[in-house]
Design a protein around this motif. Structure first.
Motif, PDB file in Angstrom:
ATOM      1  N   ARG A 240       0.843  -1.189   0.000  1.00 35.67           N
ATOM      2  CA  ARG A 240       0.000   0.000   0.000  1.00 35.67           C
ATOM      3  C   ARG A 240       0.882   1.244   0.000  1.00 35.67           C
ATOM      4  O   ARG A 240       1.205   1.798   1.059  1.00 35.67           O
TER       5      ARG A 240
ATOM      6  N   ILE B  81      -5.412  -2.342  -6.939  1.00 34.48           N
ATOM      7  CA  ILE B  81      -6.743  -2.492  -6.361  1.00 34.48           C
ATOM      8  C   ILE B  81      -7.231  -1.117  -5.963  1.00 34.48           C
ATOM      9  O   ILE B  81      -6.536  -0.365  -5.276  1.00 34.48           O
ATOM     10  N   ALA B  82      -8.396  -0.763  -6.482  1.00 35.32           N
ATOM     11  CA  ALA B  82      -8.998   0.531  -6.156  1.00 35.32           C
ATOM     12  C   ALA B  82     -10.075   0.287  -5.091  1.00 35.32           C
ATOM     13  O   ALA B  82      -9.772   0.186  -3.933  1.00 35.32           O
TER      14      ALA B  82
ATOM     15  N   GLY C 236     -11.977  -2.461  -5.096  1.00 36.91           N
ATOM     16  CA  GLY C 236     -11.948  -3.893  -4.844  1.00 36.91           C
ATOM     17  C   GLY C 236     -13.265  -4.622  -5.078  1.00 36.91           C
ATOM     18  O   GLY C 236     -13.328  -5.845  -4.978  1.00 36.91           O
ATOM     19  N   GLN C 237     -14.311  -3.899  -5.410  1.00 39.77           N
ATOM     20  CA  GLN C 237     -15.628  -4.545  -5.517  1.00 39.77           C
ATOM     21  C   GLN C 237     -15.718  -5.443  -6.737  1.00 39.77           C
ATOM     22  O   GLN C 237     -16.506  -6.400  -6.754  1.00 39.77           O
TER      23      GLN C 237
ATOM     24  N   MET D  52     -11.900  -8.082  -6.122  1.00 45.97           N
ATOM     25  CA  MET D  52     -11.872  -9.121  -5.082  1.00 45.97           C
ATOM     26  C   MET D  52     -12.591 -10.402  -5.502  1.00 45.97           C
ATOM     27  O   MET D  52     -12.081 -11.492  -5.268  1.00 45.97           O
TER      28      MET D  52
ATOM     29  N   ASP E  97      -2.301  -1.414  -3.626  1.00 45.18           N
ATOM     30  CA  ASP E  97      -3.499  -0.737  -3.130  1.00 45.18           C
ATOM     31  C   ASP E  97      -3.316   0.773  -3.269  1.00 45.18           C
ATOM     32  O   ASP E  97      -2.342   1.344  -2.770  1.00 45.18           O
TER      33      ASP E  97
ATOM     34  N   THR F 151     -21.750  -1.608  -1.988  1.00 47.29           N
ATOM     35  CA  THR F 151     -20.585  -1.662  -2.871  1.00 47.29           C
ATOM     36  C   THR F 151     -20.156  -0.257  -3.274  1.00 47.29           C
ATOM     37  O   THR F 151     -18.973   0.001  -3.487  1.00 47.29           O
TER      38      THR F 151
ATOM     39  N   ASN G 163     -20.041   2.215  -1.340  1.00 47.42           N
ATOM     40  CA  ASN G 163     -19.247   2.793  -0.254  1.00 47.42           C
ATOM     41  C   ASN G 163     -17.748   2.557  -0.456  1.00 47.42           C
ATOM     42  O   ASN G 163     -16.917   3.290   0.076  1.00 47.42           O
ATOM     43  N   ARG G 164     -17.418   1.513  -1.187  1.00 46.71           N
ATOM     44  CA  ARG G 164     -16.005   1.202  -1.417  1.00 46.71           C
ATOM     45  C   ARG G 164     -15.610   1.388  -2.875  1.00 46.71           C
ATOM     46  O   ARG G 164     -14.486   1.793  -3.167  1.00 46.71           O
TER      47      ARG G 164
ATOM     48  N   LEU H 148     -19.414   3.243   7.470  1.00 50.66           N
ATOM     49  CA  LEU H 148     -20.114   2.865   6.239  1.00 50.66           C
ATOM     50  C   LEU H 148     -20.314   1.351   6.179  1.00 50.66           C
ATOM     51  O   LEU H 148     -19.422   0.582   6.533  1.00 50.66           O
ATOM     52  N   ALA H 149     -21.482   0.951   5.686  1.00 51.05           N
ATOM     53  CA  ALA H 149     -21.755  -0.480   5.507  1.00 51.05           C
ATOM     54  C   ALA H 149     -20.979  -0.977   4.301  1.00 51.05           C
ATOM     55  O   ALA H 149     -21.131  -0.447   3.206  1.00 51.05           O
ATOM     56  N   VAL H 150     -20.135  -1.994   4.510  1.00 54.79           N
ATOM     57  CA  VAL H 150     -19.347  -2.542   3.400  1.00 54.79           C
ATOM     58  C   VAL H 150     -19.366  -4.064   3.487  1.00 54.79           C
ATOM     59  O   VAL H 150     -19.618  -4.639   4.533  1.00 54.79           O
TER      60      VAL H 150
ATOM     61  N   LEU I  54     -15.153  -8.423   0.448  1.00 53.02           N
ATOM     62  CA  LEU I  54     -14.495  -7.706  -0.646  1.00 53.02           C
ATOM     63  C   LEU I  54     -13.412  -6.764  -0.121  1.00 53.02           C
ATOM     64  O   LEU I  54     -12.989  -5.845  -0.826  1.00 53.02           O
TER      65      LEU I  54
END
Lengths: 912, 289, 158
Positions: free
Chosen positions: B10, B31-32, B34-35, B38, B53, B106, B108-109, C57-59, C63
């Motif tokens: 990272r 990896i940005a 990751g959704q 992964m 990362d 998803t 959120n990430r 945050l919900a994650v 993943l």
């Protein structure tokens, strides 16, 4: 909503009420105990090497690289596991019809079949090692679809064809044929159902912990710890008591987890060999591609009506894909038992076949016979449209209600208390059909397509006594010395909430607070044998056991209290944990006080009174308990996309006494959601090579919250004949849901013509109907297989394959048939051993067959080495058994045709 | 489903990340959010030696609004972009599309850069980038270059980005005057990849269409710019449009696939109806708010 | 394969561990830390059973790599209930609405509901219901989940 009083019980305080579930506090706080939550000292982790091909032989397995990986303890193949022999069994607890081993032995029969088992320090390493195992295969062309199975080579060695099971008759009975030929209206109706994956949110898994030679502890996600203990005991040749099975929380099962299968047994045997606890948790990719599956079927239904719309006769030609290793070879006779059971149909005939293919094996899935309602209810609507009749009127003309009973159906079922007509009437009093029809007409004028669908049915629940594994239920209830109530049951919840519902029954029957009743289940050390969650049975059977056992215990309390308080037992009342004497309030005592005396002061007990306050009782219910229902739904189909929006759903069911409305409605809603998934979204697919085309949830679409409407629930209550009056509801939603929805879609799109019923009714399929042209909706060959097999087809040459090929070199004159033979009849519920005695005189044959049931004489004919004779029996019903056997040397083989139940194979050898 | 072994790094700076990619000779994956990555790692469909990362690289975060353009740094999380008032005001087409990307959890990430760099043909964000003439800024140890989004995608999951390049910023040039977002897709369930979709924006000067940027998703190996449709629309008065003919033209520029979710002909048929509806809504009488 | 020292705050407690690069946050929370209430339903981010709250945050924890959560504040279902086991509002609501049967998807559902309806911000019931589309449930048909989501959202209105 009516709440039935339970006979012999006081005012229902908890039964009928949405009490909070006993399971919820731990599940809501993350303290549930699922199999993957189990960690044992010394435990190792497993991963499988799986076949990438659907059919072939294994030339070589090279595990050197895998064994070299740090953290790898072992790589086992079938050869290694053979040190502990396993007999793989069906749900009927008899050996699998096709020989099979936990790991593939020399050949593979489906893509994903486990070939080797890796044992490592953790799952990450186990998967690394599995990727390093090199397996060489000689690939063969797989048999994938039902159509392939009908004409392709036999996939299992030693068999003549791919017929896994067969029932019914290839030929149509004369009376039925005549009725159909003379019917004023005749419809042919075909339904092709896709294969689906039960797909519980918790996949399969097991932790196997070996102890001494007769000590094995299994944590396994299952539908009954007792069933697993019994099944594994039989499979391994151990007493079931040697195996302790613990399954506290299970994340859904739906039939998939009735009993262990290949992977679980491989892990169990491996644990016994390696002497350490082993864990295997199926991942989602494995679950979608290598687990057993369900529902891949084709059926053609022919239905005849007279000029007023009354049913005159019906015939079904049905096939179900059994995969390579089904959990019991299955022709799905239940489809035919129930297809017309709720209706007044005089004549019925069928031909039903299960087919072996190089795909994942068939296992149960919520209402395995559900096709009966799907094909019938959609056929009725189609017939109504064809005859210009209202589909409700057509049903009313033919549907059974209480006034029509008792009656015996065309398939021999005896009905006494089903209420499908009453459910339909009640539903129609609630859903304003004329108003909908007006709305529908207006919408059509605007180019919008609304549809209304109905379906009615009856459902077999609480079955007991006809299959070895489907038993009664044992309840062991105790009032502890401190006055609280504990129950050890063999019930099992994978979401069913049985600890809750049984506690409600016990609390009401005994007169104690719900909070003071604790139900122990989920451990084969508690309770006695039952198959747990299967066939919508627990509410009925365990409910009856809970009530009757609590009544026995209550009588004990009354007897003891009467003695202590100088009253008569009838005057003793238990309420809220207090023991009262009618008319003598100052005499009240707490249950705790009474219990304390029962256990600790034997001198104060009445003469002959067993100390303590415990009762044990096994309840055997009536053989079957029926539930009835009628459902309706309203949809809108978007003509621009072919998407279906479900706008309203109304369920009206009669499940007798409702213990907990939230639990009942939860079961119905869950089943309906799965039904909606089957109609619109879910499909396990295979390509021509037999590889799964849906390996993740990206491709296997489970219904989401947006797919399921708010469901409105109506309840009728016709108490059943079983104790407590309950009727099962576990499977119903998945049976009646699909036809209700399909009928609504067909109604919506009626202006465009009949919709071909190939499920799922994907947007491509529905838009094709709307556009009036084929938009490329997919494989035609499943339906095409039935084009080649119209009902009443000329005699099928494959039938000859049932007999062993005639030995041309045999000198028929020297064949000796006379004497004693040890025979085995392979019936659907397992092998039936018999002794046969034959005496020949020229072309005349005489003799007898003897079994544990008795002996029956016969006469017949002999031609060369072929014996033909009939036996008339009356159990289980009046049938003429027609035997057709061929003697070759000291072996004998052939078939026994069992009336409407089809042909069974017979094998045997000469007795010394 | 556990990933094959890899080294995880990272880096704190972009330079560090770029050096890692250059040194790995193609064996590194960034990896940005990751959704998307992964699941591929867990299924072992992607097996990099090194996972880089980008989360801690400050210069890959932030939204910069200028007069002529809005620059969104690649690691901007989808839900953050959805809630950003500047984007809501100036790039409503992007915001409309974002609502349909995956699920709340998803988003959120998941990041804008990750989705745009991955190039799923049925995804919303690559199509929006192509439709709105986004300029994609790539960087490697060798230097920087800028590619027009419409030139970036060459096939399913295949872009012109080299293994040692990182997408750092997505620059959306400004649109003058009144412009309407266009967004429509057909998806089985919320969050699913679309079976077909048409996204972009239409700019008007009174009744006259001055500019149209529209792209299809799920209708070919890459997002497809609806060039013919745009040319036909350009300069046209909104009251002189044959919507049926426009929809025919729009669909004629597509080359959808058959797959498990839908057939190619379904996509053409439903896509054509979608296009007609969207154009009517965007340009029909009284449709402009 | 790389190893990483990570620091996190999980359910209010500081936690320090050494993790391999490829270990998922799901597996780390379950195996290393012992929070088996985090459930692995699919390991590809589709079912939502593994949902936890990371930095508010919900994650989907399946993943994320554990290494990526270094420095994060995490709440799992075990961290929802109050002192003495008093149920969090979302837990009580889901129980009251009979929104669970087998309980496998439940922790994920609770974490999304908690993340959206416990931050003190009003939220539209439709938005909460839309967020429920990120959770697959095979048992309940979503009836109780929907009722609970709507009531919780309504309860946030100021």
């Amino acid at each position: 909503m009516t709440i039935a009083a339970i006979p012999g019980v006081g005012a229902a305080r908890y039964v009928g009420s949405r009490v909070q579930r006993k399971e919820d506090p731990r599940l809501l706080t993350g303290r549930g105990q699922f199999v993957d939550d189990i960690a044992l000292p010394g435990m190792l982790h497993c991963a499988f090497v799986r076949s990438p091909i659907a059919r072939g032989t294994i030339r070589q397995i090279d595990r050197a690289a895998a064994l070299d990986l740090p953290g790898v303890h072992a790589v086992y193949t079938a050869e290694d596991l053979a040190a502990q022999p396993v007999t793989m069994l069906s749900f009927y607890l008899v050996a699998s019809d096709v020989p099979m081993t936990p790991l593939a032995d020399g050949h593979v029969a489906y893509a994903g079949e486990p070939v080797a088992l890796v044992i490592a320090d953790d799952r990450y390493i186990a998967e690394d090692a599995a990727a390093l195992v090199e397996v060489e295969y000689d690939e063969q062309v797989p048999v994938v679809t039902i159509a392939d199975a009908m004409t392709g080579p036999a996939i299992h060695p030693g068999r003549q064809d791919n017929v896994a099971a067969e029932m019914g008759d290839e030929d149509i009975d004369e009376a039925l044929q005549s009725a159909l030929d003379n019917a004023a209206h005749l419809i042919d109706h075909r339904v092709t159902h896709q294969r689906v994956s039960q797909s519980p949110m918790e996949t399969r898994g097991v932790v196997a912990s070996p102890g001494g030679p007769e000590e094995l502890t299994l944590y396994i996600t299952c539908q009954s710890p007792h069933m697993v203990a019994r099944w594994v005991g039989l499979a391994l040749g151990l007493p079931s008591r040697a195996i302790r099975v613990i399954a506290k929380d299970v994340g859904g099962a739906f039939g998939l987890k009735n009993h262990p299968w290949k992977e679980e047994m491989a892990v169990i045997v491996a644990a016994m060999l390696i002497g350490r606890p082993l864990k295997w948790i199926e991942d989602r990719w494995e679950s979608l591609t290598a687990s057993n599956q369900a529902r891949e079927q084709d059926v053609v239904l022919r239905v005849g009506f007279d000029e007023t719309g009354r049913l005159v006769g019906s015939h079904a030609d049905y096939s179900v894909n059994n995969g390579a290793y089904p959990q019991g070879a299955d022709a799905n006779i239940a489809v035919h038992m129930f297809l017309w059971a709720a209706y007044k149909l005089p004549l019925y005939g069928f031909h039903s076949r299960g087919w072996y293919t190089n795909t994942n094996g068939l296992a149960a899935y919520r209402g395995p016979w559900a096709m009966e309602s799907l094909v019938r209810e959609t056929a009725l609507d189609k017939a109504a449209r064809a005859m210009g009749m209202d589909p409700v009127d057509l049903r009313r003309r033919n549907l059974i209600g209480l006034a029509d009973q008792p009656r015996t159906t065309a398939m021999g079922l005896e009905l006494t208390d089903v209420t499908p007509a009453e459910c339909l009437d009640h539903l129609l009093g609630y859903v304003d059909v004329p108003a909908f029809r007006r709305e529908q007409a207006e919408a059509r004028a605007q180019g919008r397509y609304l549809g209304l669908g109905f379906a009615t049915y009856i459902e077999p629940t609480g079955s007991a006594g006809s299959i070895a594994s489907m038993t009664g239920e044992l309840a062991q209830i105790r009032i502890e010395p401190e006055g609280k109530v504990t129950a050890s049951l063999s019930t099992h919840s994978q979401g069913h909430g049985t600890a809750t519902t049984m506690a409600q029954l016990i609390a009401d029957t005994l007169g104690v607070a719900y909070e003071d009743v604790t139900v122990f289940e989920g451990d084969s050390q508690h309770g006695g044998f039952s198959p747990g969650a299967a066939g919508s049975r627990q509410g009925v059977i365990a409910g009856g056991a809970a009530i009757e056992t609590a009544q026995i215990l209550k009588a004990k309390v009354q007897q003891l209290a009467a003695h202590l308080l100088n009253a008569s037992p009838e005057a003793i009342r238990i309420e809220g944990g207090m023991v009262h004497v009618d008319g003598a309030e100052p005499m009240s005592r707490s249950l705790r006080e009474i219990a304390g005396i029962a256990y600790g002061e034997p001198d104060r007990l009445p003469p002959g009174f067993e100390s303590g306050l415990e009762a044990q009782h096994r309840y055997q219910p009536p053989p079957i308990t029926y539930t009835s229902a009628a459902h309706a739904c309203v949809v809108e189909v978007d003509p621009a996309t072919g998407f279906v929006n479900i706008r309203r759903w109304v369920s009206c069911e009669d499940c007798g006494t409702i213990i907990n409305p939230a639990v009942v409605e939860g079961q119905i809603a869950g089943g309906l959601a799965q039904g909606i998934g089957m109609v619109l979204l879910e499909e396990v697919g295979y390509d021509a090579q037999g590889n799964a085309t849906a390996a993740t949830y990206k491709d296997y679409l489970l219904p989401a919250i947006s797919d399921i409407p708010e469901i409105e629930f109506l309840h009728l209550c016709t108490p059943s004949a079983s104790t407590g009056g309950m009727r099962g509801v576990g499977e119903g939603g998945a049976i009646i849901g699909p036809p209700t929805l399909v009928n609504a879609i067909a109604d919506a799109l009626a202006p465009f013509g009949e919709i071909p019923l190939t499920l799922p009714l994907s947007p491509t399929r529905l838009l094709s109907v709307i556009e009036g042209r084929d938009l490329g909706a997919g494989k035609p060959d499943r339906a095409a297989s039935l084009d080649r097999e119209p009902a009443g087809a000329p005699h099928d040459p494959r039938a000859e394959n049932v007999l062993p090929p005639a030995d041309a070199a045999a000198d028929l004159d020297s064949v000796v048939c006379d004497g004693d033979w040890a025979l085995v009849l392979k019936s659907p519920v397992g092998p039936q051993p018999m002794t046969g005695y034959f005496e020949t005189d020229g072309g005349a044959l005489s003799g007898y067959l003897a079994s544990s049931e008795g002996r029956q004489d016969f006469t017949g004919t002999i031609d060369g080495n072929r014996l033909l004779f009939d036996l008339k029996v009356v159990k289980p019903m009046k049938i003429t058994l027609k035997y057709d056997l061929v003697v070759t040397g000291d072996t004998i083989a052939g078939t026994c045709k069992m009336g409407m139940f089809g042909k069974a194979r017979v094998t045997g050898e000469r007795k010394a | 489903m556990k990933p094959a072994p890899f080294d995880y790094v990272r880096p704190k700076t972009l330079a560090e990340a770029l050096a890692l990619l250059a040194d790995a000779g193609g064996g590194a994956t960034v990896i940005a959010g990751g959704q998307t990555l992964m699941p591929l790692l867990n299924l072992r469909m992607s097996q990099p030696f090194i996972l880089v990362d980008l989360a801690n690289i400050a210069e890959l975060h932030g939204i910069r609004a200028e007069a002529g353009a809005i620059s969104i740094a690649a690691m901007t999380r989808q839900n953050a972009a959805l809630a950003d008032p500047v984007l809501q005001q100036r790039l409503p087409a992007l915001v409309s599309a974002l609502r349909h990307v995956g699920h709340h959890q998803t988003r959120n990430r998941g990041t804008l850069g990750g989705s745009i760099a991955f190039g799923e043909p049925a995804a919303e964000l690559p199509a929006v980038a192509v439709a709105l003439d986004a300029r994609l800024h790539l960087q490697s140890v060798a230097g920087k270059r800028t590619i027009a989004a419409r030139d970036f995608y060459i096939g399913p999951y295949a872009t012109v980005a080299q293994p040692d390049e990182i997408l750092t910023t997505i620059e959306f040039p400004g649109w003058a005057g009144d412009h309407l977002p266009v967004f429509g897709e057909i998806a089985r369930r919320p969050g699913d990849y679309a079976l077909t979709g048409l996204v972009g924006a239409i700019e008007r000067d009174g009744p006259r269409i001055t500019r149209a940027g529209l792209a299809w998703l799920g209708m070919g190996p890459t997002p497809l710019r609806a060039t013919g449709l745009e040319q036909r629309l350009s300069g046209v008065g909104a009251d002189a449009i044959d919507f049926a003919a426009l929809a025919d033209l729009a669909i004629s520029e597509t080359s959808p696939f058959d797959d498990k979710a839908a057939s190619a002909e379904y996509r053409r048929t439903a896509g054509r109806k979608l296009a007609e509806r969207l154009l009517r809504e965007a340009l029909g009488q009284g449709a402009i708010p | 394969m790389s190893e990483h020292r990570v620091h996190m705050t999980i359910n209010g407690r500081r936690c320090e561990a050494v993790v391999e690069g490829r270990v998922s946050l799901t597996d780390f929370l379950r195996e290393e830390v012992g929070y088996t209430g985090v459930h692995a339903g699919c390991e590809h981010g589709a079912c939502g059973s593994c949902t936890v709250i990371v930095d508010g945050l919900a994650v989907r924890s399946c993943l994320m790599l554990a290494a990526q959560a270094d420095g994060a504040t995490i709440t799992t279902v075990e961290g929802l209930a109050g002192p003495g086991g008093r149920l969090h509002r979302v837990q009580q609501m889901l129980m009251d609405e009979h929104g669970l049967q087998c309980g496998f998807c439940t922790p994920g559902v609770l974490m999304t509901l908690a993340a959206l309806t416990s931050q003190g911000e009003p939220i539209d019931p439709q938005e909460v219901e839309a967020a429920m589309s990120g959770h697959l449930c095979r048992c309940t048909g979503y009836q109780g989940i929907r009722r609970a989501a709507r009531r919780l959202a309504a309860g946030t209105a100021s």
